[in-house]
Write a protein that holds these residues in place. Structure first.
Motif, PDB file in Angstrom:
ATOM      1  N   THR A 165      -8.850   2.218   6.309  1.00 19.36           N
ATOM      2  CA  THR A 165      -7.914   2.190   5.183  1.00 19.36           C
ATOM      3  C   THR A 165      -7.804   3.569   4.544  1.00 19.36           C
ATOM      4  OG1 THR A 165      -8.472  -0.134   4.747  1.00 19.36           O
ATOM      5  CG2 THR A 165      -7.364   1.081   2.980  1.00 19.36           C
ATOM      6  N   GLY A 166      -8.937   4.244   4.371  1.00 16.23           N
ATOM      7  CA  GLY A 166      -8.925   5.591   3.801  1.00 16.23           C
ATOM      8  C   GLY A 166      -8.125   6.575   4.646  1.00 16.23           C
ATOM      9  N   LEU A 167      -8.311   6.546   5.959  1.00 14.25           N
ATOM     10  CA  LEU A 167      -7.555   7.422   6.852  1.00 14.25           C
ATOM     11  C   LEU A 167      -6.073   7.075   6.828  1.00 14.25           C
ATOM     12  CD1 LEU A 167      -9.978   7.607   9.921  1.00 14.25           C
ATOM     13  CD2 LEU A 167      -9.413   9.456   8.319  1.00 14.25           C
ATOM     14  N   GLY A 168      -5.769   5.793   6.704  1.00 17.53           N
ATOM     15  CA  GLY A 168      -4.373   5.371   6.618  1.00 17.53           C
ATOM     16  C   GLY A 168      -3.694   5.937   5.374  1.00 17.53           C
ATOM     17  N   VAL A 169      -4.409   5.914   4.258  1.00 16.99           N
ATOM     18  CA  VAL A 169      -3.882   6.499   3.021  1.00 16.99           C
ATOM     19  C   VAL A 169      -3.613   7.990   3.212  1.00 16.99           C
ATOM     20  CG1 VAL A 169      -4.417   7.068   0.618  1.00 16.99           C
ATOM     21  CG2 VAL A 169      -4.966   4.795   1.510  1.00 16.99           C
ATOM     22  N   LEU A 170      -4.538   8.691   3.890  1.00 19.23           N
ATOM     23  CA  LEU A 170      -4.374  10.121   4.138  1.00 19.23           C
ATOM     24  C   LEU A 170      -3.121  10.403   4.970  1.00 19.23           C
ATOM     25  CD1 LEU A 170      -5.415  13.028   3.989  1.00 19.23           C
ATOM     26  CD2 LEU A 170      -6.820  12.542   6.004  1.00 19.23           C
ATOM     27  N   LEU A 171      -2.927   9.659   6.046  1.00 20.14           N
ATOM     28  CA  LEU A 171      -1.736   9.856   6.879  1.00 20.14           C
ATOM     29  C   LEU A 171      -0.466   9.545   6.099  1.00 20.14           C
ATOM     30  CD1 LEU A 171      -2.643   8.488  10.435  1.00 20.14           C
ATOM     31  CD2 LEU A 171      -2.682  10.823   9.571  1.00 20.14           C
ATOM     32  N   PHE A 172      -0.516   8.524   5.258  1.00 20.58           N
ATOM     33  CA  PHE A 172       0.625   8.158   4.418  1.00 20.58           C
ATOM     34  C   PHE A 172       1.008   9.335   3.519  1.00 20.58           C
ATOM     35  CE2 PHE A 172       2.047   6.574   0.256  1.00 20.58           C
ATOM     36  CZ  PHE A 172       3.184   5.869   0.619  1.00 20.58           C
ATOM     37  N   LEU A 173       0.015   9.935   2.865  1.00 25.05           N
ATOM     38  CA  LEU A 173       0.274  11.054   1.964  1.00 25.05           C
ATOM     39  C   LEU A 173       0.777  12.280   2.731  1.00 25.05           C
ATOM     40  CD1 LEU A 173      -2.822  10.757  -0.410  1.00 25.05           C
ATOM     41  CD2 LEU A 173      -0.454  10.084  -0.901  1.00 25.05           C
ATOM     42  N   MET A 191       3.195   0.705   3.230  1.00 27.20           N
ATOM     43  CA  MET A 191       1.789   0.434   2.940  1.00 27.20           C
ATOM     44  C   MET A 191       1.134  -0.357   4.072  1.00 27.20           C
ATOM     45  SD  MET A 191       0.120  -1.462  -0.388  1.00 27.20           S
ATOM     46  CE  MET A 191       0.838  -0.279  -1.512  1.00 27.20           C
ATOM     47  N   PHE A 192       1.938  -1.168   4.756  1.00 23.99           N
ATOM     48  CA  PHE A 192       1.379  -1.975   5.832  1.00 23.99           C
ATOM     49  C   PHE A 192       0.855  -1.094   6.969  1.00 23.99           C
ATOM     50  CE2 PHE A 192       4.553  -5.044   4.019  1.00 23.99           C
ATOM     51  CZ  PHE A 192       3.605  -5.780   3.337  1.00 23.99           C
ATOM     52  N   SER A 193       1.420   0.103   7.113  1.00 23.76           N
ATOM     53  CA  SER A 193       0.892   1.004   8.140  1.00 23.76           C
ATOM     54  C   SER A 193      -0.481   1.527   7.751  1.00 23.76           C
ATOM     55  CB  SER A 193       1.847   2.182   8.361  1.00 23.76           C
ATOM     56  OG  SER A 193       1.889   3.028   7.232  1.00 23.76           O
ATOM     57  N   ILE A 194      -0.853   1.375   6.463  1.00 21.57           N
ATOM     58  CA  ILE A 194      -2.173   1.772   5.996  1.00 21.57           C
ATOM     59  C   ILE A 194      -3.190   0.667   6.230  1.00 21.57           C
ATOM     60  CG2 ILE A 194      -3.532   2.415   3.964  1.00 21.57           C
ATOM     61  CD1 ILE A 194      -0.969   3.607   2.782  1.00 21.57           C
ATOM     62  N   ILE A 195      -2.845  -0.557   5.841  1.00 14.18           N
ATOM     63  CA  ILE A 195      -3.823  -1.642   5.869  1.00 14.18           C
ATOM     64  C   ILE A 195      -3.916  -2.350   7.207  1.00 14.18           C
ATOM     65  CG2 ILE A 195      -3.462  -2.022   3.401  1.00 14.18           C
ATOM     66  CD1 ILE A 195      -1.960  -4.606   4.151  1.00 14.18           C
ATOM     67  N   VAL A 196      -2.860  -2.274   8.028  1.00 19.53           N
ATOM     68  CA  VAL A 196      -2.828  -3.083   9.252  1.00 19.53           C
ATOM     69  C   VAL A 196      -3.821  -2.633  10.320  1.00 19.53           C
ATOM     70  CG1 VAL A 196      -1.391  -3.637  11.257  1.00 19.53           C
ATOM     71  CG2 VAL A 196      -0.513  -4.028   8.950  1.00 19.53           C
ATOM     72  N   PRO A 197      -3.897  -1.340  10.685  1.00 17.35           N
ATOM     73  CA  PRO A 197      -4.752  -0.954  11.822  1.00 17.35           C
ATOM     74  C   PRO A 197      -6.200  -1.421  11.734  1.00 17.35           C
ATOM     75  CG  PRO A 197      -3.285   0.842  11.272  1.00 17.35           C
ATOM     76  CD  PRO A 197      -3.120  -0.177  10.188  1.00 17.35           C
TER      77      PRO A 197
END
Length: 545
Positions: free
Chosen positions: A455-463, A421-427
């Motif tokens: 944060t939204g783009l991070g969630v997308l990459l995570f998924l 999750m930190f890869s989502i919120i950190v950038p």
């Protein structure tokens, strides 16, 4: 984790019991001297550099760190150790730029700085994200992982009961003693942790006749290298370059539960020296937590799970009494992480959402000697009310974390992903802070939309990564998303009204920030300390390349 049932001697139980009594006693004693909101959240801004450095170290080391570092060193090599000893780089950046900005702004929360630099929307968004991750990921995760570790040594423990007891003990002295109780108990826990792990390392090295060549020879090729191939499952070289530095910056410069003890420093000199001390202390885990995992390849061959390494080493190598000391160190790691996250989360709830003291309208009223001064106190909570809200909030968050922690067992597959999750919120956070202090054209809309869209783009990459539709390691994603968020920040800022340069003059980088602190000469100069730290990190990187 498999349960290891080797039994614990009575002497070990006595050592552990004494540890619990001492920590709880100190916490409650400090609680009796805590009366105001500033006492509860910042320890009255009285901390010296030594206590800050030890507390930073203890708060950072969790049971998952202890078990995970040794296990990874046993299974896949020492590459994960770079998260520890390369922390000196972001710590130096923090000491050079962000610590003086924070100290002179007299902030209580890190999101508060975003309101001063940008706007209230950014503050509340960042604060909400931090509160969520602090309780659901950090506090509950620490309770869950800590309880699992204790079950390895005490198989009769019930998970939910163990989570509750750990939360109750840490929550009690945190709720009533505040940050001062957290920091002073952390200092004790850091010392216990270092001593316990050092003894175990010494005894393991002794069994190998103090022969470092034998340790290296017993490991597979490349096991002692920190620069690994692109297909390495834990940390490819791209992640080392693009992910680790930004993750470290976020953690040491913008993470409330870490930076809060720095905000409680008595002055800038102590704050900076405390941060530098933490940088030197962060080198220690390589030798007392990582190297023992590598030595276990020869001493404890055939373990199926890396998580078994540290518990097995403790129970098979240490004598009675010393087992209790090392177990006390493990418990110290649990407590120091839980108390820190509880205190920081309650601080954010009270100061960012309940108490209006931090709003721009009241804080930006005047400046005296480079420090923010509140000029309009109409409708604000009293210090006693702030303290009471803080205590109640801590108890509520303690209960939430204790209730959620056992449920993690039902989502073990998902929980492993939560660590990413930190890869989502950190950038986006990295960009609004790091780019925000250098790019003076950056404004409120730029910061807010960077946080939201990033944060939204991070969630997308995570998924996409979970669906195997995105090829890059999550640490590599961090670097890529920092670049994307920087573009968003600059473009939105340039398309909207520029900020008042006079209003942000003391909230952005200026050459004077790098000067030596008043009265600091020789080794007391943070710049000399930083140079020594860089030399040590460089030598380690060259040796373990």
């Amino acid at each position: 984790m498999e349960i290891i049932n080797n039994g614990i001697a009575t002497l070990d139980l006595i050592v552990i019991a004494v540890y619990f009594i001492v920590v709880l006693g100190i916490g409650l004693w400090i609680a009796s001297k805590t009366s105001t909101g500033e006492d509860l959240f910042l320890g009255g801004r009285t901390f010296g550099w030594g206590i800050i450095g030890l507390s930073l170290f203890a708060s950072n080391i969790s049971t998952t760190t202890l078990i995970g570092l040794s296990g990874a060193a046993y299974s896949t090599g020492i590459v994960d150790s770079v998260y520890e000893w390369l922390s000196g780089i972001p710590l130096i950046i923090a000491a050079a730029i962000f610590v003086p900005l924070y100290i002179k702004s007299r902030i209580t929360t890190i999101p508060e700085f975003l309101e001063l630099r940008f706007d209230r929307r950014s503050r509340l968004f960042f604060s909400a994200v931090t509160i969520f991750t602090s309780i659901v990921v950090d506090t509950a995760g620490g309770l869950y992982a800590g309880s699992l570790v204790l079950q390895l040594f005490f198989p009769g423990l019930v998970l939910w009961q163990t989570c509750f007891v750990l939360a109750l003990i840490a929550g009690l002295y945190t709720a009533f003693g505040g940050l001062k109780a957290v920091v002073y108990t952390d200092a004790i826990q850091a010392i216990v942790l270092i001593i316990g792990c050092s003894v175990l390392t010494y005894m393991m090295f002794e069994k190998m006749d103090f022969d470092w060549g034998a340790v290296v020879a017993s490991a597979p090729e490349g096991h002692f290298s920190v620069v690994r191939d692109l297909d390495h499952p834990n940390l490819p070289w791209t992640g080392l370059l693009l992910g680790v530095p930004f993750l470290g910056f976020w953690y040491w410069s913008t993470n409330q539960y870490i930076v809060q003890r720095v905000l409680g420093a008595k002055d800038l000199r102590n704050a900076r020296s405390g941060v530098m001390l933490a940088g030197f202390l962060k080198i220690i885990p390589l030798f007392i937590m990582v190297i023992p995992g590598a030595m276990a390849i020869s001493l404890l061959p055939g373990l199926e799970n890396g998580d078994q390494v540290l518990p097995t080493a403790i129970l098979t190598i240490l004598p009675a009494g010393m087992v209790g000391l090392v177990l006390a160190g493990l418990i110290a790691a649990i407590m120091s992480s839980v108390d820190s996250t509880l205190n920081s989360a309650s601080t954010l709830v009270v100061k960012d959402f309940i108490d209006s003291r931090g709003q721009t309208a009241t804080m930006a009223g005047s400046m005296q000697h480079g420090e923010m001064v509140v000029t309009d106190r109409k409708g604000l909570l009293t210090d006693k009310e702030v303290a009471n809200y803080g205590r109640v909030t801590t108890v509520i968050l303690m209960v939430v974390a204790a209730l959620w922690a056992p449920q993690i067992a039902n989502f073990s597959g998902i929980w492993s992903y939560l660590q990413q999750m930190f890869s989502i919120i950190v950038p986006p956070i990295v960009v609004v802070f790091l780019v925000g202090v250098f790019y003076k054209r950056g404004n409120g809309p730029g910061a807010f939309w960077t946080l939201v869209l990033g944060t939204g783009l991070g969630v997308l990459l995570f998924l996409l990564g979970q669906w195997e539709m995105w090829p890059f390691h999550f640490t590599t994603n961090v670097g890529l998303m920092v670049a994307v968020c920087t573009v968003i920040f600059v473009l939105v800022s340039r398309a909207t009204t520029a900020p008042d340069q006079a209003a942000i003059a003391d909230l952005v980088y200026r050459p004077g920030l790098l000067a030596a602190d008043e009265g600091a000469t020789g080794l007391a100069d943070w710049r000399v300390q930083a140079c020594l730290l860089v030399i040590i990190m460089g030598a380690l990187l060259a040796y373990f390349w």
